[in-house]
Structures are given as C-alpha cells and as structure tokens.
Write a protein that holds these residues in place. Structure first.
Motif, PDB file in Angstrom:
ATOM      1  N   ARG A   8      -3.540  -3.856   6.663  1.00 30.78           N
ATOM      2  CA  ARG A   8      -3.202  -2.651   5.918  1.00 30.78           C
ATOM      3  C   ARG A   8      -3.769  -1.403   6.563  1.00 30.78           C
ATOM      4  O   ARG A   8      -4.715  -1.459   7.320  1.00 30.78           O
ATOM      5  CB  ARG A   8      -3.748  -2.780   4.498  1.00 30.78           C
ATOM      6  CG  ARG A   8      -2.946  -3.773   3.705  1.00 30.78           C
ATOM      7  CD  ARG A   8      -3.735  -4.227   2.534  1.00 30.78           C
ATOM      8  NE  ARG A   8      -2.872  -4.917   1.592  1.00 30.78           N
ATOM      9  CZ  ARG A   8      -3.302  -5.561   0.552  1.00 30.78           C
ATOM     10  NH1 ARG A   8      -4.584  -5.610   0.298  1.00 30.78           N
ATOM     11  NH2 ARG A   8      -2.468  -6.168  -0.253  1.00 30.78           N
ATOM     12  N   PHE A   9      -3.191  -0.283   6.159  1.00 33.64           N
ATOM     13  CA  PHE A   9      -3.688   1.013   6.611  1.00 33.64           C
ATOM     14  C   PHE A   9      -5.004   1.305   5.896  1.00 33.64           C
ATOM     15  O   PHE A   9      -5.232   0.781   4.828  1.00 33.64           O
ATOM     16  CB  PHE A   9      -2.650   2.093   6.313  1.00 33.64           C
ATOM     17  CG  PHE A   9      -1.317   1.793   6.928  1.00 33.64           C
ATOM     18  CD1 PHE A   9      -1.174   1.752   8.306  1.00 33.64           C
ATOM     19  CD2 PHE A   9      -0.213   1.517   6.141  1.00 33.64           C
ATOM     20  CE1 PHE A   9       0.051   1.454   8.887  1.00 33.64           C
ATOM     21  CE2 PHE A   9       1.017   1.220   6.710  1.00 33.64           C
ATOM     22  CZ  PHE A   9       1.148   1.189   8.082  1.00 33.64           C
ATOM     23  N   PRO A  10      -5.895   2.118   6.446  1.00 37.26           N
ATOM     24  CA  PRO A  10      -5.764   2.795   7.732  1.00 37.26           C
ATOM     25  C   PRO A  10      -5.966   1.840   8.902  1.00 37.26           C
ATOM     26  O   PRO A  10      -6.794   0.926   8.809  1.00 37.26           O
ATOM     27  CB  PRO A  10      -6.887   3.829   7.690  1.00 37.26           C
ATOM     28  CG  PRO A  10      -7.927   3.216   6.813  1.00 37.26           C
ATOM     29  CD  PRO A  10      -7.172   2.437   5.778  1.00 37.26           C
ATOM     30  N   ALA A  51      -1.758   5.583  10.015  1.00 39.64           N
ATOM     31  CA  ALA A  51      -0.900   5.082   8.934  1.00 39.64           C
ATOM     32  C   ALA A  51       0.538   5.418   9.250  1.00 39.64           C
ATOM     33  O   ALA A  51       0.818   6.360  10.005  1.00 39.64           O
ATOM     34  CB  ALA A  51      -1.300   5.703   7.593  1.00 39.64           C
ATOM     35  N   GLN A  83     -16.118   7.843   6.529  1.00 39.65           N
ATOM     36  CA  GLN A  83     -14.934   7.209   7.099  1.00 39.65           C
ATOM     37  C   GLN A  83     -14.371   6.138   6.167  1.00 39.65           C
ATOM     38  O   GLN A  83     -15.113   5.320   5.620  1.00 39.65           O
ATOM     39  CB  GLN A  83     -15.265   6.596   8.451  1.00 39.65           C
ATOM     40  CG  GLN A  83     -15.670   7.659   9.465  1.00 39.65           C
ATOM     41  CD  GLN A  83     -15.795   7.097  10.862  1.00 39.65           C
ATOM     42  OE1 GLN A  83     -14.901   6.424  11.357  1.00 39.65           O
ATOM     43  NE2 GLN A  83     -16.921   7.370  11.503  1.00 39.65           N
ATOM     44  N   VAL A  84     -13.048   6.164   6.036  1.00 39.28           N
ATOM     45  CA  VAL A  84     -12.343   5.134   5.267  1.00 39.28           C
ATOM     46  C   VAL A  84     -12.108   3.960   6.204  1.00 39.28           C
ATOM     47  O   VAL A  84     -11.460   4.111   7.238  1.00 39.28           O
ATOM     48  CB  VAL A  84     -10.990   5.657   4.749  1.00 39.28           C
ATOM     49  CG1 VAL A  84     -10.258   4.560   3.983  1.00 39.28           C
ATOM     50  CG2 VAL A  84     -11.201   6.887   3.883  1.00 39.28           C
ATOM     51  N   ARG A 120      -7.199   2.593  11.755  1.00 39.86           N
ATOM     52  CA  ARG A 120      -8.514   2.905  12.315  1.00 39.86           C
ATOM     53  C   ARG A 120      -9.264   3.652  11.231  1.00 39.86           C
ATOM     54  O   ARG A 120      -8.640   4.338  10.421  1.00 39.86           O
ATOM     55  CB  ARG A 120      -8.398   3.862  13.507  1.00 39.86           C
ATOM     56  CG  ARG A 120      -7.608   3.347  14.657  1.00 39.86           C
ATOM     57  CD  ARG A 120      -8.437   2.386  15.472  1.00 39.86           C
ATOM     58  NE  ARG A 120      -7.783   2.102  16.749  1.00 39.86           N
ATOM     59  CZ  ARG A 120      -7.893   0.940  17.369  1.00 39.86           C
ATOM     60  NH1 ARG A 120      -8.587  -0.035  16.841  1.00 39.86           N
ATOM     61  NH2 ARG A 120      -7.297   0.751  18.517  1.00 39.86           N
ATOM     62  N   PRO A 121     -10.589   3.581  11.213  1.00 36.20           N
ATOM     63  CA  PRO A 121     -11.315   4.414  10.267  1.00 36.20           C
ATOM     64  C   PRO A 121     -10.988   5.895  10.472  1.00 36.20           C
ATOM     65  O   PRO A 121     -10.979   6.377  11.608  1.00 36.20           O
ATOM     66  CB  PRO A 121     -12.782   4.122  10.590  1.00 36.20           C
ATOM     67  CG  PRO A 121     -12.765   2.743  11.175  1.00 36.20           C
ATOM     68  CD  PRO A 121     -11.484   2.690  11.962  1.00 36.20           C
ATOM     69  N   VAL A 122     -10.673   6.569   9.390  1.00 36.60           N
ATOM     70  CA  VAL A 122     -10.470   8.021   9.411  1.00 36.60           C
ATOM     71  C   VAL A 122     -11.301   8.588   8.266  1.00 36.60           C
ATOM     72  O   VAL A 122     -11.685   7.861   7.348  1.00 36.60           O
ATOM     73  CB  VAL A 122      -8.994   8.420   9.215  1.00 36.60           C
ATOM     74  CG1 VAL A 122      -8.203   8.130  10.470  1.00 36.60           C
ATOM     75  CG2 VAL A 122      -8.381   7.709   8.018  1.00 36.60           C
ATOM     76  N   LEU A 125       0.846  -1.184   0.000  1.00 37.68           N
ATOM     77  CA  LEU A 125       0.000   0.000   0.000  1.00 37.68           C
ATOM     78  C   LEU A 125       0.888   1.243   0.000  1.00 37.68           C
ATOM     79  O   LEU A 125       1.876   1.299   0.712  1.00 37.68           O
ATOM     80  CB  LEU A 125      -0.843  -0.032   1.271  1.00 37.68           C
ATOM     81  CG  LEU A 125      -2.251   0.482   1.202  1.00 37.68           C
ATOM     82  CD1 LEU A 125      -3.065  -0.299   0.202  1.00 37.68           C
ATOM     83  CD2 LEU A 125      -2.889   0.356   2.581  1.00 37.68           C
TER      84      LEU A 125
END
Lengths: 101, 371, 475
Positions: free
Chosen positions: C447-449, C86, B296-297, C451-453, B273
């Motif tokens: 993988r990133f993230p 991240a 939110q991602v 945490r949810p951002v 990534l």
C-alpha cells in the motif's frame, strides 16, 4: 575502508560530519561522504540500538538513515552533499517536531 | 472425510473469537477455533484503543458493559503475560477526545450529559477540559484545539500483539486452531455440523464470531446479525521519542514509539486505500498536533469494521437452536476483557447473562420489517 | 493541472528508451527518477561519473550514454531525485503523489498522467545470514555505485560473497581498479552446475557468455576464490571484523574490513502491486513479478511494466521491453494503429529474444541454495523491525498463514523500507513452514505511501468532498 581513485576531477565540497569538517567531492551522496570519511555506521536503530550504516546505496534498505541539516531519518544514499551541509549520525528515534515539513 | 468431534467450535479467530476462546481455554482440545484469516479482517486493522468515554448513548446497558471491560483489562493483560509470555503494552493513563471548535466542545459536552442522564447508567469518570487544561496535559496541542473530554479509564494497547498473545496462549492451552473457511453449518441431533474447506467438524455448541462473515454464518443457525458497510483508514508515522502521555481518540503513540492516526468512517466494505481520505486524516491530525507536520508517514492501511446498524454489539443466542451463539462488535480490543472474563464463562454455562439481553439481534427486526 | 500522456517511473534503460520512443510518436512523457541523474543502477552516473579511466567500468557501462543522449534530445520532461509515493486512478487520469527534488528546488504535490509506465527496475535479493546487518557488510550494487558515482573503492581487507553475474562484474571492476580482494566466497551449491547444464544450449548463444567467462577468468587469476560455500557469518563489535564460512561443514574465519554480498536481484514490484496489478511467483527466479502480457500490459488498465520490474532479464532486454511498452501505450492512446505498432515492434521483439537467450541457464545456476533462501535461527530477516527467522517461523506455526498475517504477527515488513528487504525471504519462510510452494501463496498486499513522506506532504493531497466527510467529528 574506502579510498578515492586518483585524478577524479570532481571539485571539493566541505561538509561537517558530526561537527568535524570533511572534504567530500561534488556528486557524492551523503553516504559516500560518510564512508569516504572512514565511518561505516550512520545510526543506532530505534528498535534495539544496534549500529547500522549504508548497505544498499540505492534507496531501498533505509539502513543509512542519518540527520541532514537537522532533519532526522534522511536516506544518506539519496541526498547529494552541498557546501556547508551538516551531517550528523543519529541515535534511536527522533523527538517530535525535529524534521522539515 | 473424517469428522472432528468437539464440545465448542468458535467460528472466527480474530480478536473476538480468540478472546472468547481464551475464556474457554480450560476445554483444551475440546475447543476449536476455525479461522479463515482474512487479510483485511477488522482484527488486523484495529486502532488499539481501550476506550469507554462517550460510548452508550441510546443503549444504557452498553455503558456498564464497556466500563466493566475497561476495568477488567488489567486482569486480561496479566493473564496473557503469565500464560502466553506476551506483554500487550496495556496503558490506561487516560484518553483525550480533542475538540477543534467551540461548536465541537458544546456538542461533546451535550453528548456526555445526555449519555449520563440515561436511566440507571453507571457514570464513567470523564470530564470536559478547557483549552488551558488540555494544554497543561499535552503542550503539543495546536491553536485550533478548543479543549476536549478526558476519560480517566481510557487507554490503549498493542492490538496486533494482543492477537498474537491470544493465539500463542491458546496454542499452549492445547486449543485447536484450524485455518479453514466454514462453508456451511447445520443443526444436528447432537449439536451442529460444520462443513469447512478442510473437512467436517461436529460440535455440541457453536459460537459465530466471524467479523464481517458473521452475517452469512449466523443465518445458518437461526440467528440474524445485520451489518452495515463501514471501512476505516489509518496512517502510521515513524517511531518518535515518547511525547504522548496518553491516547487521543484518533492519535496514539504505540509502546514502540510509532504514532497512529485514524480513523475514517467510509461507506464501503472493501479495504482499498483512498489517498484522498489519508489526506483528510492528515489535515485533521495536523490541526490537533501541528508539530507532526515533519514526521514521516511510513505506512497506511484500511480495514472494514464489524458494525451493526445502531453501532452496538450483538450478543445473541439462537431461540431455535440454543447451542448456537453469535457475537458481532466493533470494539474488539476494548471489549476483549469482558469477552474473555464474562461472556466466555456464560457461554460455557449454556446461556447469555441477563445483562446482555438488550444486545439480542431481535432489536433490528423492525428495521428489516420496515425495509 | 497539466496531464501528460505517459508518466515513466524510473530512468534506467527501460524508462529511458520508453520515454524516448513515446515522445518520438508524439506523446508527452514525464520521467520521475529517484536518482540524481539518468541511467538507473546499471548506468548509474553515466553522464556524471568522476571516474577518469573509462576501461575500469567496462564497455557495457558506457553504452548507457547512447540511451541518455537521445532521451535528453527527446523533449521528455525529466524530474531527477523525485519519488512517486502514491498513485490513484481518477476519472480521466492517474493522480501521482510526488515528493523530492534537489535541495532548494523541492518538488511536491500531485501530477496527472493518462498512463503509467513502471520501470522501477530491480532491487538486490535479500540474503540473510548472521551478521548481515553489521556496518561494513554492503551489497555488490552498493560498492559498484560508489565506484560509478564517487570513484570510491574499498580499501583494507575485502571479502566478496554470494553468486551471480553482478558479483563477478564488481569483482572484476574492483580488481581492475587495483583493489586487493582477499577472498571471493562463491555460494553455488555442489551439483548445481550439472543441473543448470540442461539449459546450456540456450546459453551457448548468449551475449553474456563470452564476456562473463572472461570476467570470471580475470578475477580468478588475481584472487583466492572459494567455491561451494554453504554457510556465512559476519562478525564484529559495532562493525564487521571477520567473516566465517563453511564448505562441506568445515569452518574458516578470515579477517575483513568490508564484506560485499550479492545473490542477484529481484523485481522492485511495490508500485505496480500498490496500484492493484496482479503479481505472480516466478519459480525460476524465486520472486514475485507483475502479471504482464508481451507488451508489458498489466492486469490494471493503463498500467504498463518494462525492464527488470517485469521479471529479471537484464539491461539489453530492458531496452527492448521499454520500446514495446511505449508502442503499446501509443496504440492504446490512439496515436498509432495496431499495424504500425506491430511493424515498429518487430526489431525490438527480435532484440528481446536475443537478449533472453541463456537467461534460464543463469537463473538455474545462480538460484540461491535453500540454506540462504530459507534461513533459521536468530538471523534477522526484516532489517527494519529486527525480526528473526525463528520469530517468523514461530508466527506461522501460531497461525499466521498468509504474508499479510505474518506481517501483522511479527512486524516483519512494517518498517521504513516497507518490506522490500524482507518480502522475498518472508515468502520463502512462510512456504517452508506450510510445506507449500511459494507459487501457492497469496501475493503481499502493498500500500501507499511507497516511500516514507512527511505528514505535511500527505496533507497536501487534493481534498475531495466525500473523503473529507469520512473524517468529520462534529457529532
């Protein structure tokens, strides 16, 4: 369900939970305030609509998601209460554009 | 070591290999899918579009092949619902390619015009939309959107469920699926012998559909399938109430409500990534739909594409060993219906359809000769 | 942008001691803490707790203040309520994507650090059983956190279930606070104590022994303890109303307003895993942990782990490991030579050896039984995506033979918790269906993230020309 130990010394913080005023204590997380108010569930899941509430209280499980001051899907256990905070239990998935950027 | 004897061995159990196997499932246990299950395989990173618009410039045969597959998709979805009990969430309510400037608008219109001006191509139902026309269909579009092109045949499905449906359906049909890595392949008196890390397989015919592994494996049966380095990354947003009535080329909302943002084209084959690329994808998506800023991602992923030097598929039958076929393509979801319903019966019949002659890998020979 | 020598992620005992040690050696340290105040879970709210009777929380808890005091004085930068979502290795330093802060003082954007010290601690082991997703079923750590942070204690009919030191500690704390516990349902299988006894000699010298036995005796005096519970079910309409449990095949149902569960903890490995650090399966603890050397150095240069994230060993060990990792970083950055590092490390190494005594016994005694580790039926395994044990098992039989493929096939681990609540169970189910050992599984790809951002936060990541070129659509 949950009771406050006597003589804690923490000052009162008034928040609105689902529109009703509730006297939380300084240092409470939103999840703690919710539980202290007698509510165990914070939401219905977007997957099946099942009720869920605080489970791990350390930011891991994302079960205590709740709407705080209009922003949905916040972890109730990781946000501290503030005077006048609006806390709303939520149903399913939020609509587009309801969060705080 | 015991040797397993079958009629056809498909090397590769991703979307391409599984769709081909679906079209041959009548063979039951005489058909085997040999799957190495690479964690970062293209099939597990697919964006999920069933997409026809804009495809085929420079390869007229690809226009009709893609349109045909998009038209055949409802039949494939129906088969999977009936025989695998899985709804793959196919929606063909159209697709928008948004343009973020007048220059992009002109470039897009020019591309579509040149595409349709090619000799003998079938015209895809696609037209340019002005900004107002696009807004009327999707009010959430941002101020930077100048318009776009809209394809009526386009749509999307759930690619992970597609893969799961194919696997479940194949198991029910009695098709053998072995988790193994094919180390070597060689022609034999009665077909081909495949040496795997789990034993040996003897098959009358072999179809190499091994994603990025196709290059290595096809060479063993006299076929050359060159691939280029290309990876992409996708962001996944939290579930939201349904707000996208159709798919955009790089933004789609799944039947479950999650929104996917993609996709990048990166000159590499690893699946690491790159957060800076995620940032660039996010910025572009916010110009298209600004209200996504607060969404939110939840996840992100990267996967490598199975891409040939000209970007078009390879459908090849070995001249030296006519029982060997190779298939390599990037659009494994769009083409799944064509692979299952047209290509698979042709391979069962012993030869590729004449319409697929332009896709033979010989078209790259001059590239290699020059290099 | 300012670059610090070491970014410490987590402010439990390992992170606090590491930051204090690092700054004492002249390194600049920034501590990122998801909590609102330092202490981690074990010393949660130790500087802010509203609990007025110190004896309720036990002497071990108040030891946390001895770590916070020097940390506060150390000059390390402390960022509470912040999440590192991240991290990316740049040419000279790591870039960290950071999100959070207190309301009104939001922290965002990127920070740079020459080394990373991951002290993200442990998370509670998932223990799926029918009804474990009902409101009113909570972890022991959750209930303990409510006591520490908010002086809240359960009221009504309270049932505790599971096994392990945390369960007994919470039982003791609640009982001391005057909470009437209806039942403690202990899930240690019959015969396990005898098995664990081969590790008993080490345990005889453990600092845990005396205090642990005292806690258990105190709870037993006041509470009905049911041993060898082999199956559990929480039932209720919209919230928990009762608990059913089976001992030797015989079921009993008791009413309950709150069910508190614990089966120990597992390392919180998402950050090191996403950074590319190698993971290995720890068979004694049935969990993945980062591959690390005696100093906490991982397979990734510049990334160190300390505390329970490096393998569960408890708070005393965490202090020692935090100090050792900080010394290794000071050496790696050229601040002290190897001889000085080793001299400074000797007391911490001795303390670590002492703290680890008896760990094997605890691991062996409290290892959950296969029935709990490897559930069957319609039990939700992934709480976020509501994937059942049977669905996961069927996916494996359909060919999803890696953790990654299992996630793709079922969505198990794709929700907002990003697999933290189901990873350990998914590994066990996969191994069970394959007839393999968990140690033979390829570790999960995380993988990133982390945490949810928000998408806006991802969009704020600094742009890089070659990355921009990857998403150009000008044609």
């Amino acid at each position: 369900m949950f009771a406050r130990l006597p003589e804690t010394g923490a000052e009162a913080v008034v928040v609105a939970i689902d529109g009703a005023d509730f006297e939380a204590r300084a240092g409470d997380s939103v999840a703690a305030a919710l539980l202290a108010s007698g509510r165990l569930a914070s939401r219905a899941t977007p997957v099946s609509g099942a009720p869920r509430g605080p489970f791990c209280l350390m930011g891991v499980c994302f079960d205590c998601l709740i709407t705080i001051d209009g922003v949905p899907n916040q972890r109730a256990c990781m946000v501290e209460v503030a005077p006048g905070m609006r806390i709303d239990t939520q149903q399913g998935a939020p609509p587009l554009g309801t969060g705080a950027a | 070591m015991t040797t397993q004897r079958i009629d056809i061995a498909i090397v590769g159990g991703g979307l391409v290999g599984s769709a081909l196997a679906w079209g041959m499932r009548a063979l039951g246990p005489r058909l085997a899918v040999l799957d190495a299950s690479d964690a970062h395989a293209a099939s597990q990173g697919n964006f999920g579009l069933v997409w026809a618009q804009g495809k085929g410039l420079g390869m007229p045969a690809y226009v009709g092949w893609t349109i045909g597959s998009a038209r055949a998709w409802p039949q494939l979805a129906h088969e999977l619902r009936t025989h695998a009990g899985v709804d793959v969430a196919l929606e063909q309510t159209g697709g928008l390619h948004p343009c973020l400037s007048q220059r992009e608008m002109e470039s897009r219109a020019d591309r579509l015009e040149r595409l349709h001006a090619q000799a003998g191509v079938e015209r895809c139902d696609v037209r340019m939309l002005t900004r107002d026309e696009a807004l009327a269909r999707l009010p959430a579009l941002g101020p930077d959107v100048a318009g776009g092109s809209f394809g009526a045949l386009d749509g999307h499905c759930n690619p992970l469920r597609l893969l799961a449906a194919l696997r479940t359906g194949l198991r029910r049909a009695g098709v053998v699926r072995t988790h193994c890595r094919v180390e070597a392949m060689a022609p034999s008196a009665d077909g081909f012998r495949l040496l795997t890390d789990r034993g040996e397989v003897a098959a009358e015919r072999v179809v190499v559909a091994a994603g990025r592994g196709t290059q290595r494996l096809a060479g063993m049966v006299g076929l050359s399938v060159p691939l280029v380095e290309n990876s992409g990354e996708v962001l996944v947003l939290e579930r939201m109430r349904r707000f996208l009535p159709f798919a955009l080329e790089t933004i789609r909302q799944t039947d479950e409500g999650a929104v996917l943002l993609g996709d990048s084209h990166e000159p590499r084959t690893d699946a690491a990534l790159d957060v800076a690329v995620l940032g660039a994808i996010a910025r572009r998506a916010l110009r298209v739909i600004p209200a996504l800023a607060s969404a939110q991602v939840v996840r992100a992923w990267a996967a490598s594409r199975v891409l040939t030097p000209d970007g078009f598929p390879v459908y090849a039958q070995s001249a030296a060993y006519p029982g060997a076929f190779a298939v390599a393509c990037h659009s494994g979801v769009t083409l799944a219906a064509a692979h299952a319903l047209e290509l698979a019966p042709a391979i069962l019949g012993g030869s590729l359809p004449a319409a697929l002659a332009p896709f033979a890998s010989g078209r790259f020979d001059h590239v290699r000769a020059a290099a | 942008m300012k670059t610090c020598d070491v970014a410490v992620i987590g402010a439990g005992p390992a992170g606090l001691v590491a930051a204090t040690t690092a700054t004492s050696l002249g390194l600049s340290a920034t501590v990122f803490d998801e909590s609102a105040s330092p202490g981690g879970q074990i010393y949660r709210a130790v500087t802010t707790t509203p609990v007025r009777r110190p004896e309720l929380l036990g002497v071990d808890y108040w030891h946390g203040a001895n770590l916070v005091r020097p940390f506060r004085a150390s000059g390390a930068e402390y960022l509470p309520a912040t999440t590192v979502w991240a991290a990316a290795r740049g040419a000279e330093a790591f870039d960290l994507g950071v999100s959070g802060g207190r309301p009104g003082t939001r922290i965002g954007g990127t920070f740079a650090a020459r080394t990373l010290l991951v002290a993200t601690g442990a998370i509670e082991r998932p223990l799926p059983f029918p009804g474990w997703t009902l409101p009113g079923v909570m972890t022991a750590g959750a209930v303990q956190g409510l006591l520490k942070s908010s002086a809240l204690v359960p009221a009504g009919r309270v049932v505790l279930a599971g096994s392990g030191p945390l369960l007994w500690q919470v039982a003791w704390q609640l009982a001391s606070a005057g909470v009437a516990i209806d039942r403690v349902l202990e899930t240690i299988p019959r015969g396990r104590l005898a098995e664990a006894m081969r590790h008993a000699p080490g345990f005889m010298f453990s600092t845990y022994l005396a205090r642990g036995l005292e806690l258990i005796r105190a709870v037993r005096r006041r509470t009905d303890v049911v041993e060898h519970v082999a199956e559990l079910q929480a039932r209720g309409d919209g919230r928990v109303e009762s608990v059913r449990f089976a001992v030797d095949g015989e079921w009993t149902e008791v009413p309950a307003d709150l069910v508190v569960i614990s089966h120990g903890v597992v390392p919180n490995v998402h950050l090191p895993a996403a950074l590319g650090c190698g993971l290995e399966w720890n068979p004694d603890q049935s969990a993945f942990q980062p591959v690390a050397d005696a100093w906490g150095g991982t397979t990734e240069e510049g990334v160190y782990v300390a505390g329970d994230v490096a393998g569960i060993a408890g708070a005393q060990a965490a202090e020692a490991r935090g100090r050792l990792a900080a010394l290794a970083i000071a050496n790696a950055l050229g601040r002290i030579d190897a001889a000085r590092r080793d001299a400074l490390a000797a007391p911490a190494q001795r303390a670590l050896a002492t703290a680890l005594r008896g760990r094997r016994f605890l691991d062996a005694l409290y290892r959950p039984s296969p029935e709990f580790l490897r559930p069957r039926g319609a039990v939700p395994v992934c709480r976020c995506e509501e994937v059942t044990a049977d669905a996961a098992r069927e996916a494996v039989r359909d060919g999803a033979v890696t953790l990654h493929a299992l996630k793709s096939a079922t969505r198990c681990g794709m929700g907002p918790c990003q697999g933290r609540s189901c990873l350990a169970t998914a590994a066990e189910l996969l191994a069970d269906e394959l007839g393999a050992d968990c140690a033979a599984l390829a570790p999960p790809s995380i993988r990133f993230p982390l945490r949810p951002v928000t998408l806006a936060e991802v969009a704020a990541w600094p742009s890089r020309a070659d990355a921009e070129a990857c998403v150009v659509r000008g044609e």
